[in-house]
Design an enzyme around this catalytic site. Sequence first.
Site, PDB file in Angstrom:
ATOM      1  N   ASN A  41      25.687 -16.744 -63.611  1.00 16.04           N
ATOM      2  CA  ASN A  41      25.659 -15.646 -62.655  1.00 16.04           C
ATOM      3  C   ASN A  41      26.966 -14.872 -62.748  1.00 16.04           C
ATOM      4  O   ASN A  41      28.036 -15.474 -62.876  1.00 16.04           O
ATOM      5  CB  ASN A  41      25.480 -16.185 -61.232  1.00 16.04           C
ATOM      6  CG  ASN A  41      24.146 -16.880 -61.044  1.00 16.04           C
ATOM      7  OD1 ASN A  41      23.135 -16.459 -61.609  1.00 16.04           O
ATOM      8  ND2 ASN A  41      24.131 -17.959 -60.270  1.00 16.04           N
ATOM      9  N   ASP A  85      25.798 -30.109 -59.083  1.00 13.96           N
ATOM     10  CA  ASP A  85      25.906 -29.077 -58.056  1.00 13.96           C
ATOM     11  C   ASP A  85      25.711 -29.725 -56.684  1.00 13.96           C
ATOM     12  O   ASP A  85      24.837 -30.568 -56.490  1.00 13.96           O
ATOM     13  CB  ASP A  85      24.862 -27.983 -58.305  1.00 13.96           C
ATOM     14  CG  ASP A  85      25.170 -26.712 -57.532  1.00 13.96           C
ATOM     15  OD1 ASP A  85      25.484 -25.690 -58.178  1.00 13.96           O
ATOM     16  OD2 ASP A  85      25.101 -26.738 -56.282  1.00 13.96           O
ATOM     17  N   HIS A  95      30.898 -20.543 -64.852  1.00 12.29           N
ATOM     18  CA  HIS A  95      30.155 -21.798 -64.961  1.00 12.29           C
ATOM     19  C   HIS A  95      28.753 -21.529 -65.467  1.00 12.29           C
ATOM     20  O   HIS A  95      28.159 -20.494 -65.195  1.00 12.29           O
ATOM     21  CB  HIS A  95      30.110 -22.533 -63.619  1.00 12.29           C
ATOM     22  CG  HIS A  95      29.713 -21.671 -62.460  1.00 12.29           C
ATOM     23  ND1 HIS A  95      30.589 -20.797 -61.857  1.00 12.29           N
ATOM     24  CD2 HIS A  95      28.541 -21.540 -61.803  1.00 12.29           C
ATOM     25  CE1 HIS A  95      29.979 -20.167 -60.879  1.00 12.29           C
ATOM     26  NE2 HIS A  95      28.716 -20.589 -60.821  1.00 12.29           N
TER      27      HIS A  95
HETATM   28  P1  AMP Z   1      27.250 -19.387 -58.369  1.00 14.64           P
HETATM   29  O1  AMP Z   1      26.462 -18.895 -57.189  1.00 14.64           O
HETATM   30  O2  AMP Z   1      26.604 -19.098 -59.694  1.00 14.64           O
HETATM   31  O3  AMP Z   1      28.690 -18.924 -58.308  1.00 14.64           O
HETATM   32  O4  AMP Z   1      27.220 -20.959 -58.282  1.00 14.64           O
HETATM   33  C1  AMP Z   1      28.162 -21.708 -57.588  1.00 14.64           C
HETATM   34  C2  AMP Z   1      27.566 -23.067 -57.408  1.00 14.64           C
HETATM   35  O5  AMP Z   1      28.605 -23.954 -57.071  1.00 14.64           O
HETATM   36  C3  AMP Z   1      26.508 -23.155 -56.311  1.00 14.64           C
HETATM   37  O6  AMP Z   1      25.282 -23.601 -56.883  1.00 14.64           O
HETATM   38  C4  AMP Z   1      27.092 -24.177 -55.333  1.00 14.64           C
HETATM   39  O7  AMP Z   1      26.117 -25.013 -54.786  1.00 14.64           O
HETATM   40  C5  AMP Z   1      28.057 -24.935 -56.216  1.00 14.64           C
HETATM   41  N1  AMP Z   1      29.182 -25.559 -55.551  1.00 14.64           N
HETATM   42  C6  AMP Z   1      30.018 -24.997 -54.646  1.00 14.64           C
HETATM   43  N2  AMP Z   1      30.972 -25.871 -54.283  1.00 14.64           N
HETATM   44  C7  AMP Z   1      30.713 -27.011 -54.976  1.00 14.64           C
HETATM   45  C8  AMP Z   1      31.348 -28.292 -55.034  1.00 14.64           C
HETATM   46  N3  AMP Z   1      32.434 -28.582 -54.295  1.00 14.64           N
HETATM   47  N4  AMP Z   1      30.816 -29.231 -55.860  1.00 14.64           N
HETATM   48  C9  AMP Z   1      29.722 -28.950 -56.586  1.00 14.64           C
HETATM   49  N5  AMP Z   1      29.090 -27.762 -56.586  1.00 14.64           N
HETATM   50  C10 AMP Z   1      29.574 -26.811 -55.778  1.00 14.64           C
END
Ligand code: AMP
Length: 114
Positions: free
Chosen positions: A87, A30, A100
């Site tokens: 989530n 992440d 995810h």
């Molecule tokens: P959610 O809030 O459950 O949709 O989680 C999305 C997650 O994706 C968050 O923890 C972000 O920090 C992560 N995220 C967003 N863009 C990227 C990226 N380019 N590479 C890695 N993680 C990401």
Amino acid sequence: MSDTIFGKIIRREIPADIVYENDEVLAFRDLNPQAPVHVLFIPKRPLATLNDAAESDAGLLGRLLLAASAYARQEGFAESGYRTVINCNEHGGQTVFHLHVHLLAGRHMHWPPG
Ligand code: AMP
């Protein structure tokens, strides 16, 4: 389903710190880690949310979780423990609409979450 940032990661259009991959699952760190270990396990086939998973996706959902537990064993924190989170939509705090599993480890987790 519209494309997301995770689709771009799958297609290698943007970089990610990939830690595991097989035919149907990709796992990467992440960007904004909430624990010393914070890895996202995603299906390569896009499903927007858990609500979009059908009975025919049961195997895929199981294999996402098994990939996370295998990673925990491989990295040596399976016994000390970890948390997996999916989530869903606004109240779940979902921000990327490509299903995810968050794998969080390396510190004590609290319950209930905020
Ligand atoms: P959610 O809030 O459950 O949709 O989680 C999305 C997650 O994706 C968050 O923890 C972000 O920090 C992560 N995220 C967003 N863009 C990227 C990226 N380019 N590479 C890695 N993680 C990401």
